[in-house]
Every structure is written in C-alpha cells, then in structure tokens.
Design a protein around this motif. Structure first.
Motif, PDB file in Angstrom:
ATOM      1  N   ASP A  58      46.790  32.794 -68.296  1.00  0.00           N
ATOM      2  CA  ASP A  58      48.214  33.117 -68.267  1.00  0.00           C
ATOM      3  C   ASP A  58      48.405  34.566 -67.808  1.00  0.00           C
ATOM      4  OD1 ASP A  58      50.898  33.592 -68.709  1.00  0.00           O
ATOM      5  OD2 ASP A  58      50.958  32.524 -70.627  1.00  0.00           O
ATOM      6  N   GLN A  59      48.884  34.755 -66.605  1.00  0.00           N
ATOM      7  CA  GLN A  59      49.055  36.088 -66.051  1.00  0.00           C
ATOM      8  C   GLN A  59      50.172  36.870 -66.744  1.00  0.00           C
ATOM      9  OE1 GLN A  59      46.942  37.393 -63.729  1.00  0.00           O
ATOM     10  NE2 GLN A  59      45.822  35.500 -64.096  1.00  0.00           N
ATOM     11  N   GLN A  60      51.112  36.182 -67.385  1.00  0.00           N
ATOM     12  CA  GLN A  60      52.200  36.862 -68.080  1.00  0.00           C
ATOM     13  C   GLN A  60      51.707  37.573 -69.336  1.00  0.00           C
ATOM     14  OE1 GLN A  60      55.203  33.830 -68.669  1.00  0.00           O
ATOM     15  NE2 GLN A  60      56.139  34.274 -66.686  1.00  0.00           N
ATOM     16  N   LEU A  61      50.560  37.167 -69.843  1.00  0.00           N
ATOM     17  CA  LEU A  61      49.975  37.796 -71.025  1.00  0.00           C
ATOM     18  C   LEU A  61      48.715  38.557 -70.635  1.00  0.00           C
ATOM     19  CD1 LEU A  61      50.377  34.890 -73.611  1.00  0.00           C
ATOM     20  CD2 LEU A  61      51.877  36.851 -73.260  1.00  0.00           C
ATOM     21  N   ASP A  62      48.757  39.216 -69.491  1.00  0.00           N
ATOM     22  CA  ASP A  62      47.563  39.877 -68.982  1.00  0.00           C
ATOM     23  C   ASP A  62      47.963  41.109 -68.174  1.00  0.00           C
ATOM     24  OD1 ASP A  62      44.880  40.308 -68.479  1.00  0.00           O
ATOM     25  OD2 ASP A  62      44.512  38.295 -67.722  1.00  0.00           O
ATOM     26  N   THR A  63      46.965  41.846 -67.733  1.00  0.00           N
ATOM     27  CA  THR A  63      47.173  42.969 -66.830  1.00  0.00           C
ATOM     28  C   THR A  63      46.186  42.825 -65.677  1.00  0.00           C
ATOM     29  OG1 THR A  63      45.540  44.426 -67.870  1.00  0.00           O
ATOM     30  CG2 THR A  63      47.758  44.421 -68.814  1.00  0.00           C
ATOM     31  N   ASP A  64      46.205  43.761 -64.760  1.00  0.00           N
ATOM     32  CA  ASP A  64      45.327  43.655 -63.594  1.00  0.00           C
ATOM     33  C   ASP A  64      44.076  44.529 -63.707  1.00  0.00           C
ATOM     34  OD1 ASP A  64      46.472  46.127 -63.350  1.00  0.00           O
ATOM     35  OD2 ASP A  64      47.338  45.791 -61.360  1.00  0.00           O
ATOM     36  N   LEU A  65      43.808  45.095 -64.883  1.00  0.00           N
ATOM     37  CA  LEU A  65      42.632  45.958 -65.034  1.00  0.00           C
ATOM     38  C   LEU A  65      41.360  45.124 -65.103  1.00  0.00           C
ATOM     39  CD1 LEU A  65      41.764  48.886 -65.282  1.00  0.00           C
ATOM     40  CD2 LEU A  65      42.046  48.700 -67.768  1.00  0.00           C
ATOM     41  N   TYR A  66      40.400  45.442 -64.255  1.00  0.00           N
ATOM     42  CA  TYR A  66      39.131  44.698 -64.134  1.00  0.00           C
ATOM     43  C   TYR A  66      39.381  43.230 -63.782  1.00  0.00           C
ATOM     44  CZ  TYR A  66      37.707  48.661 -67.124  1.00  0.00           C
ATOM     45  OH  TYR A  66      37.517  49.908 -67.674  1.00  0.00           O
ATOM     46  N   ASN A  67      40.474  42.943 -63.076  1.00  0.00           N
ATOM     47  CA  ASN A  67      40.826  41.534 -62.882  1.00  0.00           C
ATOM     48  C   ASN A  67      39.933  40.809 -61.882  1.00  0.00           C
ATOM     49  OD1 ASN A  67      41.764  42.599 -60.496  1.00  0.00           O
ATOM     50  ND2 ASN A  67      43.844  41.762 -60.673  1.00  0.00           N
ATOM     51  N   GLU A  68      38.941  41.508 -61.317  1.00  0.00           N
ATOM     52  CA  GLU A  68      37.959  40.793 -60.505  1.00  0.00           C
ATOM     53  C   GLU A  68      36.965  40.044 -61.386  1.00  0.00           C
ATOM     54  OE1 GLU A  68      36.415  45.140 -60.669  1.00  0.00           O
ATOM     55  OE2 GLU A  68      38.286  44.010 -60.927  1.00  0.00           O
ATOM     56  N   TYR A  69      37.064  40.249 -62.694  1.00  0.00           N
ATOM     57  CA  TYR A  69      36.200  39.550 -63.652  1.00  0.00           C
ATOM     58  C   TYR A  69      37.060  38.653 -64.534  1.00  0.00           C
ATOM     59  CZ  TYR A  69      32.760  42.983 -62.197  1.00  0.00           C
ATOM     60  OH  TYR A  69      31.911  43.760 -61.452  1.00  0.00           O
ATOM     61  N   SER A  70      36.490  37.540 -64.975  1.00  0.00           N
ATOM     62  CA  SER A  70      37.219  36.583 -65.800  1.00  0.00           C
ATOM     63  C   SER A  70      37.234  37.027 -67.259  1.00  0.00           C
ATOM     64  CB  SER A  70      36.553  35.207 -65.702  1.00  0.00           C
ATOM     65  OG  SER A  70      37.117  34.307 -66.641  1.00  0.00           O
ATOM     66  N   CYS A  71      38.319  36.666 -67.972  1.00  0.00           N
ATOM     67  CA  CYS A  71      38.369  36.882 -69.414  1.00  0.00           C
ATOM     68  C   CYS A  71      38.161  35.572 -70.175  1.00  0.00           C
ATOM     69  CB  CYS A  71      39.697  37.526 -69.818  1.00  0.00           C
ATOM     70  SG  CYS A  71      41.137  36.486 -69.517  1.00  0.00           S
ATOM     71  N   GLN A  72      37.744  34.532 -69.486  1.00  0.00           N
ATOM     72  CA  GLN A  72      37.533  33.235 -70.130  1.00  0.00           C
ATOM     73  C   GLN A  72      36.333  33.296 -71.074  1.00  0.00           C
ATOM     74  OE1 GLN A  72      37.073  30.032 -67.349  1.00  0.00           O
ATOM     75  NE2 GLN A  72      37.484  28.445 -68.866  1.00  0.00           N
ATOM     76  N   VAL A  73      36.435  32.603 -72.211  1.00  0.00           N
ATOM     77  CA  VAL A  73      35.359  32.583 -73.199  1.00  0.00           C
ATOM     78  C   VAL A  73      34.899  31.155 -73.429  1.00  0.00           C
ATOM     79  CG1 VAL A  73      36.148  34.699 -74.328  1.00  0.00           C
ATOM     80  CG2 VAL A  73      36.993  32.478 -75.140  1.00  0.00           C
ATOM     81  N   LYS A  74      33.706  31.043 -74.018  1.00  0.00           N
ATOM     82  CA  LYS A  74      33.122  29.716 -74.279  1.00  0.00           C
ATOM     83  C   LYS A  74      33.678  29.073 -75.538  1.00  0.00           C
ATOM     84  CE  LYS A  74      29.606  28.205 -72.659  1.00  0.00           C
ATOM     85  NZ  LYS A  74      29.307  27.176 -71.648  1.00  0.00           N
ATOM     86  N   GLY A  75      34.117  29.890 -76.484  1.00  0.00           N
ATOM     87  CA  GLY A  75      34.622  29.363 -77.743  1.00  0.00           C
ATOM     88  C   GLY A  75      35.415  30.409 -78.492  1.00  0.00           C
ATOM     89  N   ILE A  76      36.168  29.936 -79.504  1.00  0.00           N
ATOM     90  CA  ILE A  76      37.015  30.806 -80.328  1.00  0.00           C
ATOM     91  C   ILE A  76      36.703  30.528 -81.787  1.00  0.00           C
ATOM     92  CG2 ILE A  76      39.371  31.494 -80.899  1.00  0.00           C
ATOM     93  CD1 ILE A  76      40.240  30.136 -78.227  1.00  0.00           C
ATOM     94  N   ILE A  77      36.491  31.602 -82.566  1.00  0.00           N
ATOM     95  CA  ILE A  77      36.301  31.478 -84.012  1.00  0.00           C
ATOM     96  C   ILE A  77      37.462  32.185 -84.692  1.00  0.00           C
ATOM     97  CG2 ILE A  77      34.790  31.946 -85.977  1.00  0.00           C
ATOM     98  CD1 ILE A  77      32.473  32.120 -83.884  1.00  0.00           C
ATOM     99  N   HIS A 116      32.678  53.334 -78.162  1.00  0.00           N
ATOM    100  CA  HIS A 116      32.453  53.327 -76.723  1.00  0.00           C
ATOM    101  C   HIS A 116      33.784  53.039 -76.015  1.00  0.00           C
ATOM    102  CE1 HIS A 116      30.301  52.743 -72.952  1.00  0.00           C
ATOM    103  NE2 HIS A 116      31.060  51.673 -72.761  1.00  0.00           N
ATOM    104  N   PRO A 117      34.264  53.930 -75.139  1.00  0.00           N
ATOM    105  CA  PRO A 117      35.558  53.711 -74.478  1.00  0.00           C
ATOM    106  C   PRO A 117      35.464  52.607 -73.425  1.00  0.00           C
ATOM    107  CG  PRO A 117      34.523  55.697 -73.632  1.00  0.00           C
ATOM    108  CD  PRO A 117      33.638  55.210 -74.745  1.00  0.00           C
ATOM    109  N   TYR A 118      36.505  51.777 -73.362  1.00  0.00           N
ATOM    110  CA  TYR A 118      36.495  50.726 -72.342  1.00  0.00           C
ATOM    111  C   TYR A 118      37.720  50.742 -71.438  1.00  0.00           C
ATOM    112  CZ  TYR A 118      39.684  47.747 -75.138  1.00  0.00           C
ATOM    113  OH  TYR A 118      40.760  47.244 -75.819  1.00  0.00           O
ATOM    114  N   CYS A 119      38.787  51.414 -71.852  1.00  0.00           N
ATOM    115  CA  CYS A 119      39.924  51.549 -70.946  1.00  0.00           C
ATOM    116  C   CYS A 119      40.897  52.567 -71.533  1.00  0.00           C
ATOM    117  CB  CYS A 119      40.625  50.215 -70.696  1.00  0.00           C
ATOM    118  SG  CYS A 119      41.733  49.678 -72.011  1.00  0.00           S
ATOM    119  N   GLU A 120      41.920  52.886 -70.758  1.00  0.00           N
ATOM    120  CA  GLU A 120      42.991  53.760 -71.230  1.00  0.00           C
ATOM    121  C   GLU A 120      44.314  53.087 -70.946  1.00  0.00           C
ATOM    122  OE1 GLU A 120      44.566  58.132 -70.032  1.00  0.00           O
ATOM    123  OE2 GLU A 120      42.481  58.036 -70.733  1.00  0.00           O
TER     124      GLU A 120
END
Length: 299
Positions: A163-182, A41-45
């Motif tokens: 950290d905006q230096q390790l990010d882009t502005d695509l879909y940036n109206e939504y957060s990329c924060q997660v509840k946990g990391i495995i 399923h494509p999510y970006c280009e």
C-alpha cells in the motif's frame, strides 16, 4: 635458534599438549551461537529526527559469514517514545537460537500521528534488506514481530506492504515485504477499546493526531487492521498470542482479528495464553517461544 613468528589460521594453530592434575575436559560445541549488540544504530532521518535500531547479531565458531533469518521487533509503547531496551534481554535469548534481531524505533505519536509508525517500520525493513550483507542477514527470511502497540504496527506493516498510501519512497528500491507476522496482544480496532481509550489525550487519540476516537471515525478507520485485509490480497501468515486477563488491550481485540482473517481465508494461528495479563514473563516462557519458533520454521 630463533624462530620467526608467523600468523596461523585457527585450523593451523596447534592445540596445547599441557595437562594439569585434576583438570576436566569439555568438548567444543561447534553449533554454539554468540550474540553481540549494536546499540542505537541509525537507519534514517525523518523531519529532522534521527531514528535508530538495536541490532542483536549472532555469530558462530568458524562461520563468521553465515547469514541469519531476521526478526524485526517493534517495541510496544502506546505509540509513544519507545524504550528499545525493554525486551533486549529475552530477545537476546531468542537470537541465540539462530536469528538476527532488529529492535526498531519509530516516530512517537506526539511528534507524528499515524501512519508515521508504519512508514518508519517499512523503511527499517528496507534499510535492513539494503544492508543485509553488512549484518549477515538473509534478506529472503524476514519476520516482523511486535508487542502491544508494536503488535499493531507489526500487523499494519506486514499486511499493507503493497500500500503506497501507507509508505514513503525512502529505500524504495528494496521491498518491505515480510515472510510472517507475530502479534503479541496488539490492539486491532481502536474504536472498540476499554473505557477511557477514546479520549483525545489517550494513546489511541494521540495516534490519530490528538482527536477523540469515537467522534472522528474517518481518522480512526485507517488504523483498524481489519480494514486492510481483503480476500483477493496476499498477506503473510500471522501468529497471534494474547492473554485472556489483559487489563490494557482487551483479549477480544485479537478475537476480532482472528475471526476476520479466518473469514477471509488467510493463514493464521491464534493462541490464548490462559491467565496472562498485558505482557510480562508469561510471553517469554520456553513454551510460548517454542510456539513462536515453530511458526517461524514453517514459513
């Protein structure tokens, strides 16, 4: 007399009274979960390259609109081209326990050096939040998970969500924060890997643009997980699982991370998988997956 056909709901439709000699009856399990897979399923280009994800989507009898917590899985590949099918089978089993799973593709290192992999993973999480309704995902219950180099990307993505230096502005109206990391046996400091893993043509060297890791500390430093962990910054809880006979990513890589997290007062759990090598069935046993599920449930 002719009876006009009509559409009945499941509840309205009568159960058949037919019987057969020797027939056995099984009760219906209303909690049974069925999973379907949406491939590629494509999510970006990015830079003319279309990126995809596999989605493993659960459903439940008579509850088609139930929303599910999401596990975003980053497949290990030495940061090269990923095989998104590599862990499709065990992750489908995990999904049957009541999770939506997205296996996320990122740009490989021979096309785009660090931090492209982290940027793509963050974009994928934002895309999934944006389309949570389409996939019946709970946007408030997202955990990122990865193995080997995918563990490195999962850690970097979850820890540097702000950290905006390790990010882009695509879909940036939504957060990329997660509840946990495995983190399954991910490298954490590429300057302290095994011999041969610092050359320009090694996976670690390619990650920083085809440079010798030890001769280019400025380029290597941003890839080191511990360099992004600060006492004053909130990061999600982290679960680390690593085999102590890992021949590819030294077990000590996870020790470095765990000690740093504990020193800085972060929420973390660390499991040494006795005798385990780099990946394989040991990490998908019932006992290990019980640990994974217990971690997710407490978030």
């Amino acid at each position: 007399m002719r009876i006009e056909p009509r559409v009945l709901s499941y509840k309205e439709f009568p159960a058949s009274p037919a019987v057969a000699e020797g027939m056995k009856v099984m009760p219906l399990n209303p909690d049974a979960v069925y999973c379907s897979v949406l491939h590629n399923h494509p999510y970006c280009e990015r830079e003319g390259r279309r990126l995809h994800m596999h989605l493993i989507l659960p459903s439940q009898h008579e509850r088609p609109d139930k929303i599910w917590p999401l596990l975003a899985f980053i497949q290990g590949s030495a940061w090269r081209q990923q095989n998104l099918d590599a862990n499709l089978a065990p992750l489908s089993f995990v999904a049957r326990q009541g999770y939506a799973v997205a296996i996320v593709e990122y740009r490989p290192s021979d096309i785009a050096a660090f931090p492209a992999q982290v940027q793509d993973a963050k974009t994928a999480i934002r895309y999934l939040r944006k389309n949570a309704g389409q996939f019946n995902i709970n946007p408030e219950q997202i955990v990122i998970w990865g193995d080997s180099s995918g563990g490195h990307t999962a850690l970097m993505t979850g820890i540097t969500w702000h950290d905006q230096q390790l990010d882009t502005d695509l879909y940036n109206e939504y957060s990329c924060q997660v509840k946990g990391i495995i983190d399954y046996y991910g490298p954490t400091d590429i300057t302290k890997m095994n011999e041969g893993h610092s050359r320009a043509d090694s996976p670690e060297g390619l990650l920083i643009g085809g440079l010798d890791v030890l001769e280019n500390p400025e380029q290597a430093a941003p890839t080191i997980i511990m360099n992004h962990i600060y006492e004053e910054t909130d990061i999600p809880p982290i679960l680390i699982i690593h085999g102590n006979k890992d021949r590819l990513v030294p077990f000590e890589q996870s020790v470095l991370l765990y000690n740093d997290l504990k020193q800085k007062g972060k929420d973390t759990e660390f499991y040494k998988l006795e005798g385990a090598d780099h990946g394989g069935p040991d990490f998908w046993s019932d006992e290990v997956l019980d640990v994974v599920q217990a971690f997710i449930h407490r978030l």
